[in-house]
Design a protein around this motif. Structure first.
Motif, PDB file in Angstrom:
ATOM      1  N   UNK A  44      37.734  26.854  49.157  1.00  0.00           N
ATOM      2  CA  UNK A  44      37.557  25.854  48.097  1.00  0.00           C
ATOM      3  C   UNK A  44      36.097  25.450  47.979  1.00  0.00           C
ATOM      4  N   UNK A  45      35.459  25.190  49.126  1.00  0.00           N
ATOM      5  CA  UNK A  45      34.066  24.740  49.103  1.00  0.00           C
ATOM      6  C   UNK A  45      33.102  25.855  48.729  1.00  0.00           C
ATOM      7  N   UNK A  46      33.409  27.081  49.153  1.00  0.00           N
ATOM      8  CA  UNK A  46      32.500  28.198  48.889  1.00  0.00           C
ATOM      9  C   UNK A  46      32.702  28.822  47.515  1.00  0.00           C
ATOM     10  N   UNK A  47      33.964  28.810  47.025  1.00  0.00           N
ATOM     11  CA  UNK A  47      34.290  29.546  45.800  1.00  0.00           C
ATOM     12  C   UNK A  47      34.913  28.678  44.719  1.00  0.00           C
ATOM     13  N   UNK A  48      36.110  28.150  44.971  1.00  0.00           N
ATOM     14  CA  UNK A  48      36.903  27.564  43.893  1.00  0.00           C
ATOM     15  C   UNK A  48      36.202  26.401  43.201  1.00  0.00           C
ATOM     16  N   UNK A  49      35.696  25.456  43.981  1.00  0.00           N
ATOM     17  CA  UNK A  49      35.087  24.267  43.372  1.00  0.00           C
ATOM     18  C   UNK A  49      33.772  24.590  42.655  1.00  0.00           C
ATOM     19  N   UNK A  50      32.821  25.296  43.302  1.00  0.00           N
ATOM     20  CA  UNK A  50      31.582  25.603  42.582  1.00  0.00           C
ATOM     21  C   UNK A  50      31.775  26.547  41.398  1.00  0.00           C
ATOM     22  N   UNK A  51      32.664  27.535  41.533  1.00  0.00           N
ATOM     23  CA  UNK A  51      32.858  28.483  40.444  1.00  0.00           C
ATOM     24  C   UNK A  51      33.592  27.834  39.273  1.00  0.00           C
ATOM     25  N   UNK A  52      34.590  27.001  39.564  1.00  0.00           N
ATOM     26  CA  UNK A  52      35.275  26.295  38.481  1.00  0.00           C
ATOM     27  C   UNK A  52      34.316  25.376  37.741  1.00  0.00           C
ATOM     28  N   UNK A  53      33.436  24.700  38.480  1.00  0.00           N
ATOM     29  CA  UNK A  53      32.441  23.834  37.847  1.00  0.00           C
ATOM     30  C   UNK A  53      31.502  24.650  36.962  1.00  0.00           C
ATOM     31  N   UNK A  54      31.093  25.821  37.439  1.00  0.00           N
ATOM     32  CA  UNK A  54      30.204  26.680  36.652  1.00  0.00           C
ATOM     33  C   UNK A  54      30.893  27.172  35.385  1.00  0.00           C
ATOM     34  N   UNK A  55      32.143  27.621  35.504  1.00  0.00           N
ATOM     35  CA  UNK A  55      32.854  28.127  34.331  1.00  0.00           C
ATOM     36  C   UNK A  55      33.073  27.021  33.299  1.00  0.00           C
ATOM     37  N   UNK A  56      33.381  25.816  33.764  1.00  0.00           N
ATOM     38  CA  UNK A  56      33.551  24.690  32.842  1.00  0.00           C
ATOM     39  C   UNK A  56      32.236  24.410  32.117  1.00  0.00           C
ATOM     40  N   UNK A  57      31.149  24.461  32.850  1.00  0.00           N
ATOM     41  CA  UNK A  57      29.824  24.263  32.252  1.00  0.00           C
ATOM     42  C   UNK A  57      29.544  25.323  31.179  1.00  0.00           C
ATOM     43  N   UNK A  58      29.874  26.574  31.467  1.00  0.00           N
ATOM     44  CA  UNK A  58      29.610  27.658  30.520  1.00  0.00           C
ATOM     45  C   UNK A  58      30.501  27.562  29.285  1.00  0.00           C
ATOM     46  N   UNK A  59      31.764  27.221  29.489  1.00  0.00           N
ATOM     47  CA  UNK A  59      32.675  27.070  28.346  1.00  0.00           C
ATOM     48  C   UNK A  59      32.183  25.962  27.411  1.00  0.00           C
ATOM     49  N   UNK A  60      31.744  24.869  28.001  1.00  0.00           N
ATOM     50  CA  UNK A  60      31.250  23.760  27.179  1.00  0.00           C
ATOM     51  C   UNK A  60      29.907  24.100  26.535  1.00  0.00           C
ATOM     52  N   UNK A  61      29.030  24.763  27.281  1.00  0.00           N
ATOM     53  CA  UNK A  61      27.714  25.118  26.753  1.00  0.00           C
ATOM     54  C   UNK A  61      27.820  26.057  25.555  1.00  0.00           C
ATOM     55  N   UNK A  62      28.719  27.029  25.642  1.00  0.00           N
ATOM     56  CA  UNK A  62      28.843  28.019  24.565  1.00  0.00           C
ATOM     57  C   UNK A  62      29.976  27.683  23.599  1.00  0.00           C
ATOM     58  N   UNK A  63      30.467  26.465  23.700  1.00  0.00           N
ATOM     59  CA  UNK A  63      31.432  25.911  22.741  1.00  0.00           C
ATOM     60  C   UNK A  63      32.608  26.862  22.465  1.00  0.00           C
TER      61      UNK A  63
END
Length: 403
Positions: A44-63
């Motif tokens: 969770x600390x190495x993958x799930x939480x940081x990667x989910x945060x990154x994907x959410x950021x990208x989805x919002x950034x690219x609308x």
């Protein structure tokens, strides 16, 4: 249409604790709670939480121009509820954007499609209910069988359940001269569309990204986009399928894997004519170019892309056959703990740990296994199975009318 379809398998098994011969009949709790919790929290600390945060950021950034899809095994979802509610919440936020699609699979990430149609259908329905419960009534439209295991007959069973499409491996021995970069359909039930993994480009990210001996290391977004731009214009979809644990767990953050993903959408959208799509969007827009014939099951595992990661040696086949011999008794059981243990014992990882391959594939199996040897994995599983059988027979005898 020229599009990229990202799909991530998200799975953690319930690992068995060391279970001795002398525990049979005495101890009915089979699961290594400490290991399961600690591994879940570590990943969770190495993958799930940081990667989910990154994907959410990208989805919002690219609308919404950037999209992904997940298959969360039922046993993984159980562990999120038990050990990692923060991870569950982060997946719920992703799905709520409308740009992260959830696929369906077997609840226990099981091999039931190879043995029991009834059990396969039951597990798929159980998984569907779990997804609906945790994700605000969400109903998956596309199916992903355990480890992309697929055959014509498995596809037919999936079509019977009403799914629009299924994902599997673009295995060379199946495709021959054909390209994986098209949509195909099932050979028995043509209404079921089939999406094939582009294994070269997927594995460049999932396996070779951090390999400094690789001729194309380091992999940059410019290099990757240059490769996809060389794909013939008539080829419609690049399916990039991989384990979600690729990000941060198999490929550590220090390798640059997160930064690669952070910059990939911009490179694709501005330096190519590709877009991003979810599997259901791909099958809604693309017309199948023909049937794909898969008479013998394939998977995405190992060099052979067959079932030998889980079945085929004497240990695996003995354990697998003995397990499913118990299905009639399990179906008669009214004990919810027996039903739960039955699901968890079917998880494919138990048989994966019994694999006796050598060389590079053997190294991969050893990396994931909590056991010293495949034989130790077999003995431990069979000890557990012996106790499970005793519980079933005890319940059956208790239900018989007294003389």
């Amino acid at each position: 249409m020229r599009t990229i379809c990202f799909y991530f398998q998200v799975h953690q098994p319930y690992r068995l604790k060391p279970y001795r011969f002398f525990d049979i009949g005495e101890d009915h709790h089979y699961w290594d709670d400490f290991a399961n919790k600690s591994i879940m929290r570590k990943v969770a600390e190495k993958c799930y939480l940081p990667m989910n945060a990154l994907l959410l950021e990208l989805i919002e950034k690219y609308q919404g121009q950037f999209k992904v899809s997940f298959s969360l095994s039922g046993v993984f979802m159980d562990q999120m509820e038990e050990y990692a509610p923060d991870v569950l919440e982060s997946f719920q936020k992703l799905v709520a954007t409308g740009h992260a699609e959830l696929l369906n699979e077997t609840y226990a990430h099981a091999l039931s499609a190879l043995k029991s149609k009834d059990e396969f259908h039951d597990m798929v329905r159980a998984q569907q209910e779990k997804v609906k419960k945790l994700f605000n009534g969400y109903t998956p439209k596309v199916f992903r069988n355990t480890e992309l295991i697929y055959s014509d007959i498995i596809g037919e069973m999936v079509a019977e359940l009403g799914y629009e499409a299924i994902l599997t491996e673009g295995a060379k021995h199946i495709l021959g001269w054909k390209s994986p970069n098209y949509v195909y359909c099932n050979a028995i039930e043509p209404k079921l569309k089939v999406l094939l993994k582009n294994f070269r480009l997927s594995d460049d990210i999932a396996f070779r990204f951090g390999e400094k001996a690789w001729a194309d290391w380091p992999l940059t977004t410019d290099k990757f986009v240059n490769w996809i731009n060389q794909i013939p214009q008539e080829e419609e979809v690049i399916n990039l399928f991989m384990d979600y644990e690729t990000f941060g767990e198999h490929q550590w953050a220090e390798s640059g894997i997160f930064e690669f993903m952070r910059h990939l959408p911009d490179a694709v959208l501005n330096q190519s004519n590709f877009t991003f799509s979810t599997p259901s969007e791909v099958v809604a827009e693309a017309t199948p170019v023909g049937k794909i014939h898969v008479p013998v099951p394939i998977s995405w595992a190992d060099e052979e892309r067959d079932l030998t990661a889980w079945l085929g040696n004497d240990l695996q086949d003995e354990a697998f056959d003995r397990l499913y011999e118990l299905e009639p008794l399990v179906r008669q059981s009214q004990d919810p703990q027996i039903q739960k243990d039955w699901k968890y014992l079917q998880t494919s990882d138990h048989f994966y740990y019994m694999c006796t391959k050598f060389f590079s594939d053997g190294d991969i199996h050893a990396y994931f296994s909590p056991y010293e040897s495949p034989y130790e994995a077999f003995i431990n599983f069979m000890n557990v199975l012996s106790d499970f059988m005793l519980r079933l027979k005890k319940e059956q005898n208790a239900s018989l009318p007294k003389a």
